[in-house]
Design an enzyme around this catalytic site. Structure first.
Site, PDB file in Angstrom:
ATOM      1  CG  ASP A  67       9.643  -1.012  -0.922  1.00  0.00           C
ATOM      2  OD1 ASP A  67       9.310   0.158  -1.160  1.00  0.00           O
ATOM      3  OD2 ASP A  67       8.887  -1.852  -0.429  1.00  0.00           O
ATOM      4  CG  ASN A 137       2.327 -11.064   1.969  1.00  0.00           C
ATOM      5  OD1 ASN A 137       2.618  -9.973   2.449  1.00  0.00           O
ATOM      6  ND2 ASN A 137       2.991 -11.584   0.953  1.00  0.00           N
ATOM      7  CG  HIS A 139       4.838  -7.496   2.200  1.00  0.00           C
ATOM      8  ND1 HIS A 139       4.740  -8.013   0.933  1.00  0.00           N
ATOM      9  CD2 HIS A 139       4.322  -6.250   2.118  1.00  0.00           C
ATOM     10  CE1 HIS A 139       4.211  -7.122   0.129  1.00  0.00           C
ATOM     11  NE2 HIS A 139       3.951  -6.039   0.824  1.00  0.00           N
ATOM     12  CD  GLU A 144       6.598 -10.470  -0.785  1.00  0.00           C
ATOM     13  OE1 GLU A 144       5.752 -10.415   0.130  1.00  0.00           O
ATOM     14  OE2 GLU A 144       6.344 -10.159  -1.961  1.00  0.00           O
TER      15      GLU A 144
HETATM   16  C1  GLP Z   1       3.844  -2.890  -1.332  1.00  0.00           C
HETATM   17  C2  GLP Z   1       4.916  -2.059  -0.626  1.00  0.00           C
HETATM   18  C3  GLP Z   1       4.640  -1.949   0.846  1.00  0.00           C
HETATM   19  C4  GLP Z   1       3.196  -1.534   1.066  1.00  0.00           C
HETATM   20  C5  GLP Z   1       2.269  -2.573   0.479  1.00  0.00           C
HETATM   21  C6  GLP Z   1       0.802  -2.265   0.695  1.00  0.00           C
HETATM   22  O1  GLP Z   1       4.073  -4.230  -1.179  1.00  0.00           O
HETATM   23  N1  GLP Z   1       6.230  -2.599  -0.801  1.00  0.00           N
HETATM   24  O2  GLP Z   1       5.538  -1.000   1.400  1.00  0.00           O
HETATM   25  O3  GLP Z   1       2.952  -1.374   2.432  1.00  0.00           O
HETATM   26  O4  GLP Z   1       2.514  -2.630  -0.900  1.00  0.00           O
HETATM   27  O5  GLP Z   1       0.329  -1.385  -0.275  1.00  0.00           O
HETATM   28  P1  GLP Z   1      -1.016  -0.601  -0.173  1.00  0.00           P
HETATM   29  O6  GLP Z   1      -0.808   0.505   0.779  1.00  0.00           O
HETATM   30  O7  GLP Z   1      -1.262  -0.095  -1.574  1.00  0.00           O
HETATM   31  O8  GLP Z   1      -2.058  -1.557   0.270  1.00  0.00           O
END
Ligand code: GLP
Length: 264
Positions: A67, A137, A139, A144
């Protein structure tokens, strides 16, 4: 579904690196699906160390990131382009022309752009190993809650929770992204193998719903229950709300004994 419980974040990172390195060594032209966020940072650090110390070779590999925020140029410090450059690409020998990250600067014709991203994945032969983190959440990517379980790469409006999480890291309120381009859940489910990493208590609820809850678009990671080769690699804190930890340990022991190739 394999649930691998590790003591802490460092162990999760080392085990993830062992799996990714194994995939690269057994298929040098591997197609990797890559994730951003704080969770895979340790994995990238370990892979960079293996590249330096053991000449782990990414020269024939291809990558597709999950993404990117809409509206952020690759040079923006919070863009996923910048993240990948800083934390991984600048440290290894994965050729520039085979690294793919959705373009956050496109304006209009989103569907056509996203269809081309999907086509590029197909043309590369599909993703062999997809790395995932998980949002609080539940995702994956930026799928989402209420994202279709059959969704493909597309423009996605971010949830209030995700926007709030991001607000802390953007100096200028006007820059906080409202949308992203993300691979869909259907895209992710087509990867041959999925490795989801999670660490810390803040992920415990999402992890428990993803692994032990019903399959629902309200928790997009729960769709991974339908994937035939998925490994959840999580530390003790992230495993806190799982009710069947002893069973997962037993499964792992039996897998080590009977089908160790599944762990390679
Ligand atoms: C973002 C990314 C996800 C990732 C999530 C959690 O939303 N799009 O791919 O898994 O954050 O991030 P973190 O690893 O910093 O908790």
């Amino acid at each position: 579904m394999l649930v691998v419980l590790k003591k802490d974040y460092d162990e999760v990172s080392r085990e993830a690196a062992r799996i990714v390195a194994g995939a690269v060594r057994s298929k040098p032209s591997v197609v990797l699906g890559l994730a951003t966020g704080s969770t895979p940072l340790g994995l990238y650090r370990e892979l960079a160390a293996l590249h330096r110390a053991e000449a782990l070779d990414f020269s024939q590999a291809t990558s597709f990131n999950l993404d990117e925020y809409l509206g952020l140029a690759p040079s923006h410090p919070q863009s996923f382009h910048h993240f990948m450059e800083q934390n991984f690409f600048s440290q290894v020998n994965l050729p520039r022309h085979r690294r793919h990250i959705p373009d956050g600067t496109i304006q209009g014709d989103y569907d056509a752009y996203c269809a081309r991203y999907e086509q590029a994945i197909k043309s590369a032969g599909g993703i062999d190993l997809q790395i995932l983190g998980i949002g609080r959440n539940g995702h994956i990517g930026f799928n989402e809650p209420t994202s279709s379980l059959a969704s493909r790469t597309r423009l996605k409006a971010l949830s209030r929770e995700t926007i709030e999480d991001n607000r802390q890291v953007f100096a200028d309120e006007g820059e906080v992204p409202r949308c992203a381009i993300t691979m869909g859940i259907g895209t992710i489910l087509e990867s041959r193998r999925v490795l989801l990493l999670a660490a810390g208590r803040s992920k415990a609820a999402a992890v428990a719903k993803a692994i032990e809850g019903p399959i629902t678009s309200s928790v997009s990671a729960s769709a991974l229950q339908m994937h035939p080769d998925v490994t959840f690699l999580i530390d003790e804190e992230a495993a806190y709300s799982l009710t069947q930890r002893d069973y997962y340990r037993h499964v792992l022991e039996m897998t080590r004994l009977l089908t160790p190739e599944r762990l390679s």
